[in-house]
Every structure is written in C-alpha cells, then in structure tokens.
Design an enzyme around this catalytic site. Structure first.
Site, short mmCIF file in Angstrom:
data_model
loop_
_atom_site.label_atom_id
_atom_site.label_comp_id
_atom_site.label_asym_id
_atom_site.label_seq_id
_atom_site.Cartn_x
_atom_site.Cartn_y
_atom_site.Cartn_z
N PRO A 76 -10.63 20.81 21.43
CA PRO A 76 -10.89 21.28 22.80
C PRO A 76 -9.60 21.34 23.64
CG PRO A 76 -11.52 18.98 22.56
CD PRO A 76 -11.10 19.45 21.21
N GLU A 151 -11.41 30.57 10.74
CA GLU A 151 -12.76 31.13 10.62
C GLU A 151 -12.98 32.17 11.73
OE1 GLU A 151 -15.08 30.72 8.18
OE2 GLU A 151 -15.63 32.44 9.39
N LYS A 206 -5.41 33.85 14.31
CA LYS A 206 -6.71 33.41 14.82
C LYS A 206 -6.72 33.44 16.35
CE LYS A 206 -10.61 31.52 15.47
NZ LYS A 206 -11.89 32.12 15.23
N CYS A 262 -14.79 29.45 22.17
CA CYS A 262 -13.47 29.84 21.66
C CYS A 262 -12.58 30.61 22.61
CB CYS A 262 -13.64 30.68 20.40
SG CYS A 262 -14.45 29.80 19.08
N ARG A 438 -26.30 42.30 32.43
CA ARG A 438 -26.05 42.71 31.03
C ARG A 438 -26.35 44.18 30.79
NH1 ARG A 438 -23.30 39.10 27.50
NH2 ARG A 438 -23.80 37.00 28.17
#
Ligand code: UDX
Length: 461
Positions: A76, A151, A206, A262, A438
């Site tokens: 974090p 990942e 990444k 992320c 949205r």
C-alpha cells in the site's frame, strides 16, 4: 495460483498466509464463502483444491519445501515517514524476503508478484544473497534467483484475464529461472505472449501499464466536462476517437473517476520515483492524472447539490452502486466513497444500494455507522433537517428510491441499464432527478417517466 494449479496438476501449489481466518475461508467447503468474489474462481478452486492446491498457515514449512516462491503481499501507499502519501510501503515484501531467506532449502526461485517500485528486486536480492550457503559438508546449501512477474489481471474478469492474458511478463537475469517460469505459463499461454525482459523493465512496465490506463480515464473524464458545456456527447466522442486503431476503443468510458486498489497507488508511486530520480516535470505530469480523478468525483457531488436547488440537507438520495466497478464487492478507492462523503457533508440522507457490497464495509469506508432508524418509505420530514448527513443500506431498488429526491448511479451494475423508470418515478418526491455518472440508463425512458436527467458527458441535457 489457483489457475496455475488448475492447468498444471503435476505442480503442488501451496497458498500460505498468516491470517488463519482467511485461510480457513479459502478451505471452506461452501464455495460461496471464499474470501474474494470473482466470477469463475469458485469452479477453479473446486477443481484444484485438495488435489494439487492447498491453503495453509504453515508458512515456514511451505517455504522449506518450495522450488519457486511467489511473493504476493500488499504494497500500500505509505501513510507516514519518508515518501508518505506516495511511496509504496515495502515492509511486508521485506518481511517475506527475510522469512524466505531463513527457511528456504536448496535452490529457490523467488518471484515478485506484488506490484513494486522499480529496483525493489535489488532489496530482495540483497536480503536473499546474505543467506546463501555454498554446498559444503554438513550444511544445507542455499541459493536464490529473483524474478519479476507482475500481474495484469483486472477484478471481475480475473479468471478470463488469467486464462487468456494479453501477455505474461517475466523479468530477470537468470535464463534457467526465466525458462522454468515460462514453462509453467507455457502450458496454456501461447509462446509469443510470454515476454522476457530485464528485471527493471518488468517492474517498471507494471506501474506504467496502470498509469497509462488511468490516464485514459482522466483524459476522457476531462473531455466529458467539456462535452457537457459544449453540447457534445462523450459517448459519441469516445466512439469517434476509439475508431482510430492507434487510439483503440477500450478504457474510454467516462464515469465517476477510477477506483480500485491499483491505479492511484501505482501512479503516486510513479510520481514519487520520478521526483526521487530528479524528474519533477515527469512527476507533475502523472500527478495530474490523480488530480483530475479527484476533481471529477467532487464535480459530480457538486452538481447533484446544484441541481437540487443548492441544498440537499435532509433530502433523500438513493445511491446505486458502491463498488469501484461492476462484478466485484471491492470498494477500495471507490469513487462512491468521496462522492457519498461530499453529500453527507451537505446533510444528505443516503440510501445506498449495492448488490454485492457488505454494509459493514460501507460503514468502514464512510467512517460512519449506518443510521439505526432510517425513514424508509415516507417523504422526508423536518426531523431530517438537522444538517447531519446519514446513510443506511437499502436491500432493493424500490426500498432505496421510495421518497427520494434523486438517484445517483455510481457503479455500472448490469441491471441498472434496464430499470423500470415508470415504476420507480411515482414513488419519488417531485421534481425528482436521475444523475447517471456511468452513462448506463436509457435517457428517453427516464425522461418519459417524468424524471429529470443528468448524464456524464452529455451536453444535450
Ligand atoms: C486494473 C488494471 O486494469 C489491471 O490490469 C491491473 O492489474 C490492476 O488494476 P482493476 O483495478 O481491477 O484493474 O479494474 P479496471 O477494470 O482497470 O478499472 C479501474 C477503474 O477504472 C474502475 O473504477 C473502473 O470503473 C474505471 N474505468 C475503467 C472507467 O471509469 N472507464 C473505463 O473505460 C474503464
């Protein structure tokens, strides 16, 4: 790890964690009780568990018997000390490296799976190297190789992303180790999709992949605001620009800003690294992606207030969706948190409806317990005019909307696309609004039900 175990029955995969509650949840017979909600994961776990996939708290034993160890702990943003608010907190990665250094036997390949700042492998390598032991009489030999294998899966589509990844990235210096890992993925991933780079390129790629994705969202959200004042429609603009194959169609949906565990963390990390390496212009550039994201969330809360006559004290607002995106129960950095807090600050009474998020999590995120005695059916009374913002978890769309002045859609759950507005509208207090952050509703259906509508990036409304 479950997907690796599923594809490679000859490999014994042991997932270890110190947290007993979490491990026992992974071992739960009832697959609906797994600690992570992810479509398709239950079936993968069901196939591999107790065959070649185990979940255990015996960390040291698993380290001793492993040929390859994936470090997959969280990293974090630091909340205090040097780099606070930007740099990654690496205490868990370092603790893992030390534990591996202590208990590993023979030759061990250590794979960085966690997202890490560039050159973290150096730290891990230094810790492991200090524990290496040559094959001398009487002592157990020990040697290590470090690889980076970030990942790229996204939540909600994790299994699909793992089954058919755009690419698998393996960074390292030791060809044998790289090929051992490539061989595992090679069981189901086409060879041309397995990329090999040096360690630092892999670690940096990444962060940059996430920064580019987030940057597209901030770009399109800034364009949405421009559309709203010029009469353009952001959906049409997205389609028009996305048709250019150099730009591409993905990640051009305007919304309430990006959330998730992320994007923000990784960009802030990139900002910190850029400043650390003496590149303030690069740092400022990426910082602005986060700044625009926060602005978009505040902007949406502000326009709800503005359209409800500049005052929402005591007004009931139904929040549709709390998760940071559809098909997940994850609320980390969800735009709903900042927007709900802004509305609570103005004294709103929020009915929050999300099909997957646990109300306990909402209390934690908003740092406010749910109201014990919410007005669930009636028009707001003067008792709610104290100025105190409150919220409660609604069990259904109907429960959330009764007596409400507005509906604010924050997560793109599929069933929000075909709500029966003619049924909902009569239960709301008029004039009632739908704020669609949205862009998922059918505008003509909302309007023909007699409701006022604001849609993100829609200059025609
Ligand atoms: C992301 C990356 O996609 C993934 O590759 C990485 O490994 C982890 O971070 P995730 O956070 O699970 O995955 O979700 P993602 O689908 O990328 O969405 C992130 C946020 O952006 C969500 O809040 C989503 O609603 C928002 N988003 C996404 C938009 O607002 N518009 C879009 O067009 C796409």
């Amino acid at each position: 790890m479950a997907v690796i175990a599923d594809h490679c029955p000859q490999i014994q995969v042991t997932v270890v964690d110190l947290n007993e509650e979490r491990i026992s949840a992974w071992n739960n017979e009832d697959l609906t009780k797994l600690p992570v909600y992810e479509p398709g994961l239950d079936a993968v776990v069901a196939r591999a568990r107790n065959r070649n996939l185990r979940f255990s708290t015996d960390v040291n034993d698993a380290i001793s018997s492993a040929d390859m160890i994936f470090i997959s702990v969280n990293t974090p943003t630091k909340t205090k000390g040097l780099g606070s608010g930007q740099a990654s907190d690496l205490r868990w990665v370092e603790a893992c490296a030390r534990q591996v250094a202590k208990y590993a036997k023979g030759h061990t390949i250590v794979v960085e799976k966690s997202t890490l700042p560039v050159r973290t492998a150096e730290t891990v390598q230094a810790i492991l190297q200090a524990a290496e032991q040559p094959p001398l009489d009487g002592i157990v030999p020990r040697s290590f190789v470090v690889l980076s294998n970030p990942e790229f899966l996204a939540e909600g589509t994790a299994i699909q992303d793992l089954e058919a990844p755009d690419r698998v990235l393996i960074g390292g210096e030791d060809t044998n180790a790289i090929e051992s890992l490539a061989k595992i993925y090679g069981v189901w991933v086409p060879p041309e999709k397995i990329l090999r780079t040096n360690l630092w390129s892999s670690e940096l790629s990444k962060l940059i992949a996430n920064a580019f994705l987030a940057q597209r969202i901030s770009s399109i959200n800034s364009v949405a605001a421009l559309c709203e004042v010029t009469g353009a429609d952001v959906r049409e603009v997205s389609k028009a620009i996305g048709a250019d194959s150099r730009i591409g169609t993905k990640f051009l949906n305007s919304g309430p800003g990006f959330g998730g565990s992320c994007f923000k963390k990784d960009i802030l990390n990139l900002v910190y690294l850029s400043r650390h390496f003496g590149l303030p212009e690069v740092a400022d550039y990426w910082q602005h992606v986060v700044t625009v994201n926060t602005w978009q969330q505040n902007r949406i809360a502000r326009l709800v207030v503005k359209n409800l006559f500049g005052n929402i004290t005591g007004k009931k607002i139904a929040l549709f969706g709390f998760a940071f995106k559809a098909n997940t129960n994850d609320t980390r950095e969800a735009p709903a948190i900042r927007i709900a807090n802004d509305l609570l600050e103005e004294g709103a009474q929020l009915a929050i409806y999300d099909p997957k998020v646990d109300p306990k999590q909402i209390s934690i995120d908003l740092q406010l317990p749910a109201s014990s005695n919410p007005e669930k059916t009636s028009i707001p009374t003067n008792t709610s005019l104290t100025g105190e913002g409150t919220w409660w978890p609604a069990n259904s769309i109907n429960e959330a909307t009764k007596g409400s002045d507005a509906i604010l859609i924050l997560t793109e759950w599929e069933h929000f696309e075909d709500l029966n507005w003619k049924e909902i509208a009569p239960h709301m207090r008029q004039p009632a609004w739908v704020f669609d952050s949205r862009g998922v509703v059918n505008p003509s259906e909302v309007r023909s039900a007699g409701l006022r509508l604001w849609r993100v990036g829609d200059g025609a409304t």
